[in-house]
Motif scaffolding. Structure first.
Motif, PDB file in Angstrom:
ATOM      1  N   ALA B   5       0.625  -0.960   0.343  1.00  0.00           N
ATOM      2  CA  ALA B   5       0.036   0.145  -0.005  1.00  0.00           C
ATOM      3  C   ALA B   5       1.278   1.267   0.214  1.00  0.00           C
ATOM      4  N   LEU B 319      -7.582   3.698   1.459  1.00  0.00           N
ATOM      5  CA  LEU B 319      -6.320   4.545   1.980  1.00  0.00           C
ATOM      6  C   LEU B 319      -6.495   5.796   0.980  1.00  0.00           C
ATOM      7  N   ARG B 377     -10.658   2.531   7.958  1.00  0.00           N
ATOM      8  CA  ARG B 377      -9.418   2.287   8.221  1.00  0.00           C
ATOM      9  C   ARG B 377      -9.280   1.400   8.335  1.00  0.00           C
ATOM     10  N   ILE B 380      -7.865  -1.192   6.368  1.00  0.00           N
ATOM     11  CA  ILE B 380      -6.619  -0.158   6.268  1.00  0.00           C
ATOM     12  C   ILE B 380      -5.468  -1.089   7.384  1.00  0.00           C
ATOM     13  N   THR B 381      -6.058  -1.161   8.559  1.00  0.00           N
ATOM     14  CA  THR B 381      -5.270  -1.997   9.240  1.00  0.00           C
ATOM     15  C   THR B 381      -5.060  -3.366   9.150  1.00  0.00           C
ATOM     16  N   LEU B 384      -3.100  -4.625   6.949  1.00  0.00           N
ATOM     17  CA  LEU B 384      -1.450  -4.547   7.537  1.00  0.00           C
ATOM     18  C   LEU B 384      -0.961  -6.114   8.003  1.00  0.00           C
TER      19      LEU B 384
END
Lengths: 335, 388
Positions: B5, B319, B377, B380-381, B384
């Motif tokens: 990303a 993102l 969000r 996004i995490t 990750l």
């Protein structure tokens, strides 16, 4: 423990073969920017970005030979005279012309990156006849006053005491090259910041996954997730701006503006990236125990070493406002 | 650890895109002169002008990435990107065909039957068939798995019952793609299916939900026992969730996620120029917004390129959506501070105070539509975590 000795402990010993490890002069610009990002990511204790993205291209543009080894760049006012004054010249005041470009130079260049570690420095200053000159100084020709930035990286003052620079190391250069030196510096440090930002993200993600509080990893807390996502986003934003500037480096028309954009965005994003990374690291992050400081203290230094985001933003804004209401969008899309 | 990303890579637009951009700008200049392009914020949401859409379609700029055998332009997604970013930057009225062009067309192409493709796609590309998206409900916003609208099996097909909310354009569009529950399985994601519903059906009742500005864009869409044939099913029964999430990357990363308020900034730049003598502070603030805008655009282009190459990009899309829509709102506030003039919704349409008022009143929506940013969000995490 002094700032300097702390820098030494943070830095790996300088490689004897650093010069041999430098990429060849004809390396693609995008690959050079990628190397600078890598240097920022690793906190490489050497002026790699300065050498590859600023000093070497400036020398080449000025038509000077590029010496082997690590280089640095300095700009600023100096006392510059012709070594061989043309006393017959009727142009300008006495001493405004020389029979050749050999110079005698005195003065101090401030906070030059990595001066103590380089073979030579590229210097840009006002020439004795007016107009900018670029010349190459060899490391034996200056006296060094050691200084460091917030991260303990060398930022040395170079004291020049009537140094004789032979004509073959001097070039009169157009004003555009002085501007190029500035935007190349900005881009080089934007690339370093992009690398260090990535390091911040990695360290933070590792930390929040490993650190358990109240029975679960920090990364399982919603409030932590929110901040972590913003950290990733801001780092991605800098990476995107730097990549765009890297690919524009081979296009003379758009290289300067995209470098401004990258420099402005990188410098502006440092505050948010370092704030979140430190916050999510908790108390450990703002001690010497955490490697996070190797990234964050460098970023705090780098963002200001070319004038700070305000200076870049103003340049961009002026350019956009000169272009009119359609100008902004045209600038952003490259025409 | 890989952090793809973080490395979108720079996107070089193909040379034909540069030519195309100029064609669009020339077209927009003509339209502007005719008074049909007014540089309005949020024009993809409220700029309803079917005649403008048809003029675009005649140029081949609606459904332009659809295959030629279905009446599309057969152009690349990056070429489409250039066209839509030019239209949005100019604040052109594109809301009539927006959803048909962005989502319904690609979705029907991907999941539809041959009959659905040959019926709908040429009409979409001609600017003659407009779509709404029926995903959200009163109790289902970002959590689409909780939709309650039901499609029950009948002898001849399906019967649809429930109420969709935030259905943009349902009062003026022709069809909606509706997400409905077809099976009460344990797994909330299973048992959802998509249907193409005729909004003119007598059992569809549309009720307006007005924005803060009083504008009518959104609706309740009451589905009161709508009878559908099997031909209305889009894709396979039970695949609705997968199909919908596949569309979301398209919905979240496009230029409409950071350009909604750009026309306001352009208006400001024009205003500052006319008055002359900008302060260094004003210059720096315009420069800051320009740098951020340009960087977000690079990220968005990166997602477009990834999608065009068939790579998954949901994390990057989330993102871009978070960064871009936060920027849209921030821009409004910055513009206010750069040139403090009281916003007035009742000022002359198209004037600076009126544009500012529109942007302010629309602002709360930027970070909500297309998935609430706080929820994105989490995507996004999670991305990750998976990459570690």
């Amino acid at each position: 423990m002094s700032i300097e000795s702390r820098a030494e402990s943070a830095a790996e010993p300088r490689s004897e073969h650093a010069a041999e490890a430098l990429p060849p002069l004809d390396t693609a610009p995008t690959a050079l920017v990628a190397l600078a990002r890598e240097a920022g990511y690793r906190g490489t204790p050497a002026p790699l970005a300065e050498t590859l993205l600023v000093a070497r291209p400036l020398l080449a543009a000025a038509g000077l030979a590029v010496p082997d080894g690590q280089l640095t760049v300095a700009a600023g006012p100096l006392d510059v005279r012709f070594t061989h004054v043309d006393t017959d010249s009727r142009v300008g005041p006495s001493g405004a012309a020389g029979t050749d470009d050999a110079l005698r130079v005195s003065g101090t260049l401030h906070r030059v990156p990595w001066a103590r570690a380089v073979e030579a420095a590229v210097v840009l200053t006002e020439g004795p006849g007016g107009g900018p000159v670029l010349f190459l100084l060899e490391a034996t020709e200056w006296r060094q006053l050691a200084g460091t930035n917030l991260a303990g990286e060398p930022r040395d003052d170079l004291v020049l005491l009537d140094v004789a620079v032979p004509a073959e190391r001097v070039r009169r250069v157009p004003a555009a090259l002085v501007r190029e030196a500035a935007w190349r510096s900005g881009l080089a440090r934007a690339a370093l910041i992009a690398g260090a930002a990535r390091r911040c993200v990695e360290l933070t993600v590792d930390h929040t996954a490993a650190r358990v509080q109240f029975g679960r990893p920090l990364s399982h807390f919603q409030a932590v997730k929110q901040e972590e996502a913003k950290l990733v986003e801001e780092a991605a934003l800098v990476a995107a701006a730097v990549e765009a500037a890297a690919s524009a480096l081979s296009e003379p028309d758009s290289a300067e503006f995209t470098a401004w954009l990258a420099a402005a965005q990188a410098a502006a994003s440092v505050a948010e990236i370092t704030r979140i990374a430190h916050q999510l690291h908790g108390a450990i992050g703002f001690t010497e125990l955490s490697p996070l400081r190797l990234a964050t203290t460098r970023m705090w230094s780098w963002r200001d070493e070319d004038g700070g985001e305000r200076a870049w933003q103003q340049r961009i804004g002026r350019h956009v406002l000169d272009g009119g209401s359609g100008g902004l969008w045209q600038q952003v899309t490259g025409g | 650890m890989t952090l793809s990303a973080l490395d979108p890579g720079a996107v070089q637009l193909p040379p034909e895109a540069v030519q195309l951009r100029q064609e669009v700008r020339d077209f927009l200049d003509t339209e502007r002169a005719a008074g049909t392009v007014l540089g309005r914020p949020d024009s993809w949401l409220t700029g309803w002008d079917p005649a403008f859409t048809r003029r675009l379609a005649r140029r081949g700029w609606v459904g332009m990435a659809l295959p030629p055998e279905y009446g599309g332009g057969g152009r690349s997604n990056l070429e489409r990107y250039v066209v839509i970013e030019e239209l949005l930057a100019a604040g052109a009225p594109v809301s009539a065909h927006w959803v048909a062009d962005r989502q319904a067309g690609p979705s029907i192409l991907r999941h539809g039957t041959e009959a659905q493709r040959s019926h709908f796609l040429p009409r979409i590309a001609a600017g003659a068939c407009f779509f709404s998206i029926g995903m959200s409900e009163q109790e289902s916003g970002s959590d689409l798995a909780s939709v309650r609208t039901r499609a029950e099996r009948t002898a001849s097909g399906w019967r649809l019952t429930g109420t969709k909310m935030w259905t943009g354009g349902a009062h003026v569009n022709d069809h909606a793609i509706v997400l409905a529950r077809t099976d009460d399985s344990e797994d909330r994601h299973a048992g959802l299916s998509q249907f193409i519903v005729d909004l003119r059906d007598p059992h569809v009742r549309v009720e307006p939900i007005r924005l803060l500005s009083g504008e009518h864009t959104f609706n309740y869409c009451h589905l009161e026992g709508v009878e559908l044939t099997d031909e209305a099913l889009l894709g396979r029964p039970g695949d609705g969730w997968r199909q919908v999430t596949g569309e979301l990357a398209l919905e979240r990363s496009g230029p409409e996620r950071f350009l909604s308020t750009l026309p306001l900034l352009s208006a400001l730049v024009g205003q500052l120029q006319r008055t002359g003598g900008c302060s260094p502070e004003q210059q720096a603030r315009v420069g800051r917004l320009t740098a951020r805008l340009s960087s977000i655009r690079q990220l968005s282009l990166g997602v477009a390129a990834a999608l065009a190459a068939g790579r998954p990009a949901d994390v990057q899309a989330a993102l871009v959506k978070d960064l871009g829509t936060r920027f849209e709102g921030e821009l409004v506030n910055e513009v206010r501070e750069i040139l403090p003039i009281a916003a007035r919704f009742d000022a002359t349409r198209g004037s600076y105070p009126e544009l500012l008022a529109t942007a302010i009143l629309h602002a709360p929506g930027y970070t909500l539509r297309g998935g609430t940013n706080e929820i994105l969000r989490g995507i996004i995490t999670r991305g990750l975590e998976l990459s570690r």
